[in-house]
Write a protein that holds these residues in place. Structure first.
Motif, PDB file in Angstrom:
ATOM      1  N   ILE A  21       0.868  -1.181   0.000  1.00  0.00           N
ATOM      2  CA  ILE A  21       0.000   0.000   0.000  1.00  0.00           C
ATOM      3  C   ILE A  21       0.902   1.228   0.000  1.00  0.00           C
ATOM      4  O   ILE A  21       1.848   1.322   0.784  1.00  0.00           O
ATOM      5  N   THR A  22       0.626   2.170  -0.886  1.00  0.00           N
ATOM      6  CA  THR A  22       1.451   3.361  -1.013  1.00  0.00           C
ATOM      7  C   THR A  22       0.664   4.611  -0.635  1.00  0.00           C
ATOM      8  O   THR A  22      -0.563   4.583  -0.486  1.00  0.00           O
ATOM      9  N   GLN A  23       1.389   5.710  -0.517  1.00  0.00           N
ATOM     10  CA  GLN A  23       0.718   6.986  -0.279  1.00  0.00           C
ATOM     11  C   GLN A  23      -0.269   7.301  -1.395  1.00  0.00           C
ATOM     12  O   GLN A  23      -1.337   7.867  -1.148  1.00  0.00           O
ATOM     13  N   SER A  24       0.068   6.912  -2.624  1.00  0.00           N
ATOM     14  CA  SER A  24      -0.838   7.141  -3.755  1.00  0.00           C
ATOM     15  C   SER A  24      -2.172   6.430  -3.553  1.00  0.00           C
ATOM     16  O   SER A  24      -3.235   6.965  -3.898  1.00  0.00           O
ATOM     17  N   ASP A  25      -2.120   5.227  -2.988  1.00  0.00           N
ATOM     18  CA  ASP A  25      -3.356   4.476  -2.722  1.00  0.00           C
ATOM     19  C   ASP A  25      -4.221   5.209  -1.700  1.00  0.00           C
ATOM     20  O   ASP A  25      -5.456   5.218  -1.796  1.00  0.00           O
ATOM     21  N   ILE A  26      -3.569   5.825  -0.708  1.00  0.00           N
ATOM     22  CA  ILE A  26      -4.308   6.571   0.309  1.00  0.00           C
ATOM     23  C   ILE A  26      -4.982   7.794  -0.307  1.00  0.00           C
ATOM     24  O   ILE A  26      -6.145   8.101  -0.004  1.00  0.00           O
ATOM     25  N   ILE A  27      -4.252   8.502  -1.177  1.00  0.00           N
ATOM     26  CA  ILE A  27      -4.828   9.680  -1.836  1.00  0.00           C
ATOM     27  C   ILE A  27      -6.024   9.275  -2.693  1.00  0.00           C
ATOM     28  O   ILE A  27      -7.058   9.958  -2.718  1.00  0.00           O
ATOM     29  N   GLN A  28      -5.920   8.141  -3.392  1.00  0.00           N
ATOM     30  CA  GLN A  28      -7.051   7.644  -4.192  1.00  0.00           C
ATOM     31  C   GLN A  28      -8.231   7.320  -3.286  1.00  0.00           C
ATOM     32  O   GLN A  28      -9.382   7.619  -3.619  1.00  0.00           O
ATOM     33  N   TYR A  29      -7.954   6.731  -2.139  1.00  0.00           N
ATOM     34  CA  TYR A  29      -9.016   6.389  -1.188  1.00  0.00           C
ATOM     35  C   TYR A  29      -9.699   7.658  -0.673  1.00  0.00           C
ATOM     36  O   TYR A  29     -10.930   7.703  -0.534  1.00  0.00           O
ATOM     37  N   LEU A  30      -8.917   8.692  -0.388  1.00  0.00           N
ATOM     38  CA  LEU A  30      -9.500   9.954   0.063  1.00  0.00           C
ATOM     39  C   LEU A  30     -10.409  10.549  -1.015  1.00  0.00           C
ATOM     40  O   LEU A  30     -11.468  11.103  -0.719  1.00  0.00           O
ATOM     41  N   LYS A  31      -9.983  10.446  -2.261  1.00  0.00           N
ATOM     42  CA  LYS A  31     -10.823  10.940  -3.357  1.00  0.00           C
ATOM     43  C   LYS A  31     -12.127  10.153  -3.435  1.00  0.00           C
ATOM     44  O   LYS A  31     -13.212  10.735  -3.608  1.00  0.00           O
ATOM     45  N   GLN A  73     -17.335  11.829   2.614  1.00  0.00           N
ATOM     46  CA  GLN A  73     -17.420  11.396   4.012  1.00  0.00           C
ATOM     47  C   GLN A  73     -16.370  12.057   4.904  1.00  0.00           C
ATOM     48  O   GLN A  73     -16.302  11.765   6.094  1.00  0.00           O
ATOM     49  N   LEU A  74     -15.587  12.940   4.314  1.00  0.00           N
ATOM     50  CA  LEU A  74     -14.459  13.518   5.052  1.00  0.00           C
ATOM     51  C   LEU A  74     -14.786  14.819   5.764  1.00  0.00           C
ATOM     52  O   LEU A  74     -13.958  15.344   6.513  1.00  0.00           O
ATOM     53  N   GLY A  75     -15.973  15.357   5.517  1.00  0.00           N
ATOM     54  CA  GLY A  75     -16.378  16.545   6.251  1.00  0.00           C
ATOM     55  C   GLY A  75     -15.904  17.843   5.626  1.00  0.00           C
ATOM     56  O   GLY A  75     -15.379  17.886   4.505  1.00  0.00           O
ATOM     57  N   SER A  76     -16.039  18.921   6.381  1.00  0.00           N
ATOM     58  CA  SER A  76     -15.793  20.270   5.863  1.00  0.00           C
ATOM     59  C   SER A  76     -14.321  20.566   5.599  1.00  0.00           C
ATOM     60  O   SER A  76     -14.001  21.544   4.920  1.00  0.00           O
ATOM     61  N   ILE A  77     -13.413  19.735   6.103  1.00  0.00           N
ATOM     62  CA  ILE A  77     -11.993  19.985   5.893  1.00  0.00           C
ATOM     63  C   ILE A  77     -11.643  20.039   4.415  1.00  0.00           C
ATOM     64  O   ILE A  77     -10.734  20.770   4.006  1.00  0.00           O
ATOM     65  N   LEU A 107      -8.750  21.676  -0.450  1.00  0.00           N
ATOM     66  CA  LEU A 107      -8.181  20.342  -0.275  1.00  0.00           C
ATOM     67  C   LEU A 107      -8.807  19.368  -1.261  1.00  0.00           C
ATOM     68  O   LEU A 107      -8.110  18.491  -1.801  1.00  0.00           O
ATOM     69  N   GLU A 108     -10.108  19.493  -1.494  1.00  0.00           N
ATOM     70  CA  GLU A 108     -10.769  18.605  -2.463  1.00  0.00           C
ATOM     71  C   GLU A 108     -10.159  18.777  -3.844  1.00  0.00           C
ATOM     72  O   GLU A 108      -9.890  17.787  -4.545  1.00  0.00           O
ATOM     73  N   GLU A 109      -9.898  20.004  -4.247  1.00  0.00           N
ATOM     74  CA  GLU A 109      -9.286  20.260  -5.553  1.00  0.00           C
ATOM     75  C   GLU A 109      -7.867  19.697  -5.614  1.00  0.00           C
ATOM     76  O   GLU A 109      -7.441  19.157  -6.638  1.00  0.00           O
TER      77      GLU A 109
END
Length: 306
Positions: free
Chosen positions: A146-156, A161-165, A259-261
């Motif tokens: 699992i890489t940082q790239s996988d985490i970024i894809q998961y966040l996208k 579900q991530l809220g106002s941040i 952050l979303e962008e």
């Protein structure tokens, strides 16, 4: 009342982010040239090294380790392409690259049943990748990477579900910190690579008259062979031209981007770093995968890659 995104991560396990895959790995005797070609063919930045004799992973070699190895062969500014090319042993075993960077000297291991926030914590502190044990056993087939790239894809994928941040700007989140390490078009690529290893960074912005024009990273070494190692002794502009023909533009953002962008841009461009620029394209800072992941980590620490 809005829930914290950390609450969302506590409800998930690492298994929730794992996708079916066959782990690609190499034995210790794999050559430098073969490793570079494998990284290029699979579009990877790293590969685990597994020793069948000890039945253990001995490390995860990345393009950063390769960059360190190549930069150590730079002796003098007077080295020409032929001299440098002759100085590189393309048949060097990949085992010699293990441990050249602090990260590759240790195998970061997590278990699939652990809370997802554990993985976020690990990957927010400068660690770019970790092995996930899917099943009990030492065989490579029991693991995924699992890489940082996988985490970024998961966040996208879970952005709603991530809220106002995700609606806050890079400036508001403290991501504009002016951590710029730059190079000029006329700088010798090998000198810049050595500077990157000394500063522990994976990429530098290439500037011309203070404006960002290109980006040079360890990723640019993928796919190189004994036949073209010599071009690393060229100036940065000439090296990038030799590698790509039409040099790709650096991926940039603005300090008022949300952050979303930022997450969407990282995924769509497959970029591990975004250069923050002003209207004159002067670099103001850089945002990495680690910076974004750090925003969701239960233990917030600045990543060490920049």
């Amino acid at each position: 009342m809005e829930q914290s995104p950390l609450h969302f991560l506590k409800e998930k396990t690492i298994k929730d982010i794992c996708k079916p895959q066959t782990l690609v790995w190499v034995p210790p005797e794999t050559t430098l040239e073969e490793t570079l070609q494998l990284l290029h063919d699979h579009d990877f930045l790293s590969v685990p090294v597994f020793d069948k004799e000890t039945n253990k992973f001995i490390g995860i070699v990345s393009v950063f380790d390769i960059m360190i190895y190549l930069s150590r062969h730079y002796k003098t500014q007077k080295m020409d392409e032929i001299d440098f090319q002759r100085s590189i042993n393309a048949k060097a075993p990949v085992a010699k690259l293990v441990g050249l960077s602090p990260e590759s000297s240790y195998v970061w291991l997590v278990h699939s049943f652990h809370p997802l926030e554990n993985l976020f914590e690990t990957l927010s502190m400068g660690v770019h990748r970790a092995l996930v044990e899917i099943e009990n056993g030492n065989e490579p087939s029991k693991y995924q990477i699992i890489t940082q790239s996988d985490i970024i894809q998961y966040l996208k994928d879970t952005i709603n579900q991530l809220g106002s941040i995700v609606h806050r700007t890079a400036d508001d989140l403290g991501l504009v910190q002016g951590r710029i390490i730059s190079a000029k078009l006329k700088d010798v690529t090998l000198q810049v690579l050595r500077k990157m290893t000394q500063k522990d960074v994976n990429a530098v912005g290439v500037v011309d008259n203070e404006a960002l024009v290109y980006s040079l990273s360890a990723t640019d070494l993928r796919g190189m062979t004994r036949n073209n190692f010599g071009i690393i002794s060229r100036e940065v502009g000439a090296f990038l031209k030799a590698r790509y023909g039409d040099i790709p533009s650096p991926v940039t953002c603005r300090k008022d981007d949300t952050l979303e962008e930022i997450i969407n841009l990282m995924v769509s461009t497959q970029s591990s770093h975004l250069w923050i620029v002003d209207n004159a394209k002067k670099p103001l800072g850089v945002i990495t995968h680690g910076d974004v992941i750090n925003l969701f980590s239960p233990v917030k620490k600045p990543p060490f890659e920049f």
